[in-house]
Scaffold this motif. Structure first.
Motif, PDB file in Angstrom:
ATOM      1  N   PHE A  49       0.846  -1.198   0.000  1.00 29.36           N
ATOM      2  CA  PHE A  49       0.000   0.000   0.000  1.00 29.36           C
ATOM      3  C   PHE A  49       0.881   1.247   0.000  1.00 29.36           C
ATOM      4  N   ARG A  96       5.836   3.711  -0.590  1.00 32.35           N
ATOM      5  CA  ARG A  96       5.092   2.454  -0.757  1.00 32.35           C
ATOM      6  C   ARG A  96       5.655   1.453   0.235  1.00 32.35           C
ATOM      7  N   LYS A 144      -3.503   3.858   0.957  1.00 34.07           N
ATOM      8  CA  LYS A 144      -4.233   3.332  -0.199  1.00 34.07           C
ATOM      9  C   LYS A 144      -3.644   2.002  -0.612  1.00 34.07           C
ATOM     10  N   GLY A 145      -4.517   0.963  -0.637  1.00 37.24           N
ATOM     11  CA  GLY A 145      -4.048  -0.365  -0.992  1.00 37.24           C
ATOM     12  C   GLY A 145      -3.655  -0.479  -2.447  1.00 37.24           C
ATOM     13  N   PRO A 165      -4.756  -2.293   3.001  1.00 38.36           N
ATOM     14  CA  PRO A 165      -3.762  -1.618   3.865  1.00 38.36           C
ATOM     15  C   PRO A 165      -3.970  -2.000   5.325  1.00 38.36           C
TER      16      PRO A 165
END
Length: 763
Positions: free
Chosen positions: A334, A345, A377-378, A383
């Motif tokens: 995520f 990330r 944000k996945g 996440p």
């Protein structure tokens, strides 16, 4: 029964197959026992129950100390004690205006550890509550500072829940290793009395929280949100769970936004690797709970934290892969967005594996709003996050230069500054506040700290004395201590080169004006000599006025006990349009309308001429005394010395020459007459070659014989010397004979009366 047995066998077979598959595709789960932690060298902490007269112990076995280390104020209790769970939340200390606008707790710092070097770090936690303790229904407005920096601000009106139930706040700060205590000060606005319910101090690792940029004494980390995701509030004071730094963790539910997808709270009882380790010592419990989304792919978790847009923030995020379904890298990936900026990330499993702690931190700068948004944000899978910490990076406000702070505190004690003036904490800082009442500060020339430039304490009813430490105020421009009741002498150190305005009038100062006041920078002295003293003995040296180039519009020296010569420069003030009054000073002299000064007395002391005269007089008296002692000793030693003078004696065959019956002192008067006769008629011109000594002996001419013999011995002696010597011997012989006769008569008289036995009478 026949159907039940096959079903049981089928279930057992499925469970066995599942176990085999799991064992071949994943690593074994960690043991449920907690991971061991290294030894912790920072165990120092204490807790103060403000307003409490006694020590107490809370349900978590924490000892709370009675109220201490404060500068003033009064105590009270909340109006609804039953609303509060812990005793330390029910009492408080408040600071009315009678205690001054600035009041402080001076908290001892933890002792330096072996691992700390230039500074010591500590966590300070406060609890503030109002709960209408005073019945006025008006929460106060005030600021709280640590050292010289404002860290918390409370402004009325408070939110209703906050006013009634109070709030905890904490921060991480550093202090120089040589500092033994830290001032925590409260500054009131208008007439609002600040309040405080509890204070806690925890020693922490000086290298914690990105020490390279924040563990110096230039930054304070103020907590703007510390969240434990997927759990309720916990930590010291709220649960039995421990945190070595004393951090308390809030539930995250109040900070999640509506933009978040449906969340799922997950937890585990298994141990988490990498926890409770230096330098941050994050507790294991933080990583045993987490929040994720119900969405398997592309889920969103968002938090919003209130911030001050003027400050920068240090953001710490905590992660741990505690879901068993993630068994390899790449299964949960995520992105982290902060204020709509994609910063990194994260793949937890790739970084540390499963059931292991992982942290990421970032400094947020240049905020444009009062909300800090943290969004996950996945990318692959949902996440997951365990905790969030957000600290404001508050730069330390400049503080007073240490030497001058020491001088001001010494002056506070010596002048007996009343409590109402609020002389507490740092004299000049924080700069957003007023300095100590009557004190003006400015930045030093090298911009390293604040310095004292002016002290105005006229007519404050002070009754102490002026501390010698005032000499440390090297930047002092103006000093006004007039119209008080100060006693003692003017310190020798007063008179810095920076000083241009001095007023010590209408006090009870004694002694002389020190030479240090003769500063070349002293331009203006208002009422300089008006040092009224009932027992003062002040002097006004000429060189002070001469070197200071004083220009005074009004110089009032009347009504004092000043003495000494008045400098012409001081008297000339009236000539140049000013006013000078020297009346009622019996000791002043040297100018018109005043007596002339004595030759040997000047400026209240002996002049140079007087000292020289006294020195010469003492030397003359000493010489006279020595001479008298010498004469006395010589006279006592020679009173009954009937021998000839040394010059008239000889160790030759003198005794062999004179007959045994020869007696120079047979008749003293006759000898004296003979000496005078021979002396004046100069008949005693005996030549040793023409008059043999044997002939003189046969003629029994005693005087001629003796003189001729001495002439042979020492031809340099004259007849006059012979005359004086023999006359002195004759006089001594006569005086001795008279005293001896009187003594014998006295003894015979005593014997005749029967009082004393005669030494010639047999007993």
């Amino acid at each position: 029964m026949s159907l039940t047995l096959p079903l049981l066998l089928l279930l057992l077979l499925l469970l066995l197959l599942t176990t085999i598959i799991t064992t071949t595709t994943t690593t074994p789960l960690p043991s449920p026992s907690p991971s061991p932690s290294s030894s912790y060298p920072y165990g120092f902490s204490y807790h103060i129950d403000c307003g409490s007269p006694t020590n107490t112990t809370d349900p978590f076995n924490t000892t709370w100390l009675s109220d201490r280390y404060f500068s003033g104020g009064a105590t009270s209790i909340v109006s609804e004690p039953l609303l509060f769970q812990h005793p330390h939340e029910k009492t408080l200390r408040f600071f009315p205006t009678s205690s001054g606008k600035k009041n402080c707790y001076t908290l001892p710092l933890p002792p330096p550890s072996s691992t700390s070097s230039a500074h010591r770090r500590f966590l300070l936690r406060t609890f503030v509550v109002y709960d209408n303790y005073d019945g006025k229904a008006h929460p106060p407005s005030f600021d709280v500072s640590v050292r010289s920096t404002i860290v918390f601000s409370w402004r009325s009106p408070w939110p209703s829940s906050l006013s009634r139930r109070g709030a905890y706040s904490d921060l991480l700060a550093s202090s120089p290793s040589d500092a033994d205590a830290v001032p925590v000060c409260f500054y009131s606005f208008a007439t609002d009395p600040p309040v405080i319910s509890s204070l806690e101090v925890f020693s922490v690792d000086p290298n914690s929280y990105d020490a390279a940029s924040t563990a110096t004494t230039d930054i304070v980390l103020v907590n703007y949100g510390r969240l434990s995701c997927g759990s309720g509030q916990w930590g010291p004071g709220f649960s039995a769970d421990s945190d070595r730094f004393g951090r308390s963790w809030q539930a995250d539910s109040d900070y999640r936004t509506a933009n978040s997808d449906k969340f799922v709270a997950v937890s585990t009882k298994y141990g988490i690797k990498g926890t409770d380790q230096k330098p941050n010592y994050f507790p294991e419990k933080l990583y045993q709970t987490a929040v994720t989304t119900a969405e398997e792919e592309g889920g969103v978790i968002e938090y919003e934290l209130s911030v001050d847009a003027k400050l920068d923030y240090l953001l710490w995020l905590h992660f741990a892969e505690i879901e068993g379904k993630v068994r390899k890298a790449g299964e949960r990936v995520f992105d982290v967005w902060v204020n709509d900026e994609n910063l990194t990330r994260i793949d937890i499993y790739r970084s540390v594996g499963g059931f292991a702690a992982y942290t990421w931190h970032h400094t947020v700068k240049n905020l444009s709003s009062s909300v800090l948004s943290v969004k996950l944000k996945g990318v692959k899978g949902a996440p997951l996050i365990c905790g969030v910490e957000n600290y404001a990076l508050v730069p330390n406000d400049p503080s007073t230069v240490p030497q001058q702070a020491v001088a001001m505190k010494a002056l506070k004690d010596s002048l007996r500054i009343p409590e109402r003036m609020g002389w507490n904490g740092d004299p000049c800082a924080p700069t957003n506040w007023d300095a100590w009442e009557g004190v003006t500060c400015r930045m030093s020339k090298d911009n390293t700290g604040l310095v004292i430039s002016q002290i105005d304490l006229g007519s404050q009813g002070l009754k102490g004395d002026i501390s010698d430490q005032i000499s440390l105020l090297s930047d002092l421009v103006s000093l006004n201590l007039s119209s008080n009741s100060l006693m003692g002498e003017i310190p020798n150190g007063l008179g810095q080169k920076s000083l241009i305005h001095l007023d010590l009038s209408n006090n009870q100062l004694t002694g002389s004006i020190p030479d240090s006041i003769a500063s070349s920078s002293l331009k203006l002295v208002i009422n300089f000599g008006l040092i009224t003293a009932f027992a003062a003995e002040l002097e006004l040296p000429y060189h002070i006025m001469k070197s200071c180039h004083i220009f005074v519009k009004k110089g009032l020296l009347n009504g004092n006990l000043l003495e000494g010569r008045v400098p012409e420069e001081l008297y000339s003030i009236g000539v140049h349009g000013g006013a000078i009054d020297l009346s009622s000073n019996k000791g002043l002299c040297g100018v018109p309308t005043l007596p002339s000064c004595p030759i040997f007395w000047e400026n209240g002391r002996l002049s140079t001429q007087g000292k020289i005269a006294i020195g010469l007089s003492c030397f003359f008296v000493f010489c006279v005394v020595v001479l008298l002692v010498f004469v006395f000793i010589r006279r006592r030693r020679n009173d009954y010395d009937f021998a000839l003078p040394h010059e008239l004696t000889c160790k030759s065959n003198f005794n062999e020459i004179l007959p045994s019956s020869f007696n120079v002192f047979g008749d003293a008067n006759y000898v004296l007459q003979q000496v005078v006769q021979y002396s004046w008629k100069e008949h005693l011109k005996i030549d040793k070659s023409s008059v043999p000594i044997t002939e003189l002996v046969e003629q029994e001419n005693e005087i001629a014989l003796v003189i001729s013999i001495i002439s042979l011995i020492n031809p340099m002696l004259t007849v006059d010397y012979y005359v004086v010597s023999f006359a002195a011997l004759a006089a001594k012989r006569n005086r001795y004979q008279r005293q001896k006769s009187l003594m014998l008569l006295e003894m015979e008289s005593q014997h005749a009366k029967g009082l004393v036995a005669s030494p010639y009478t047999q007993q």
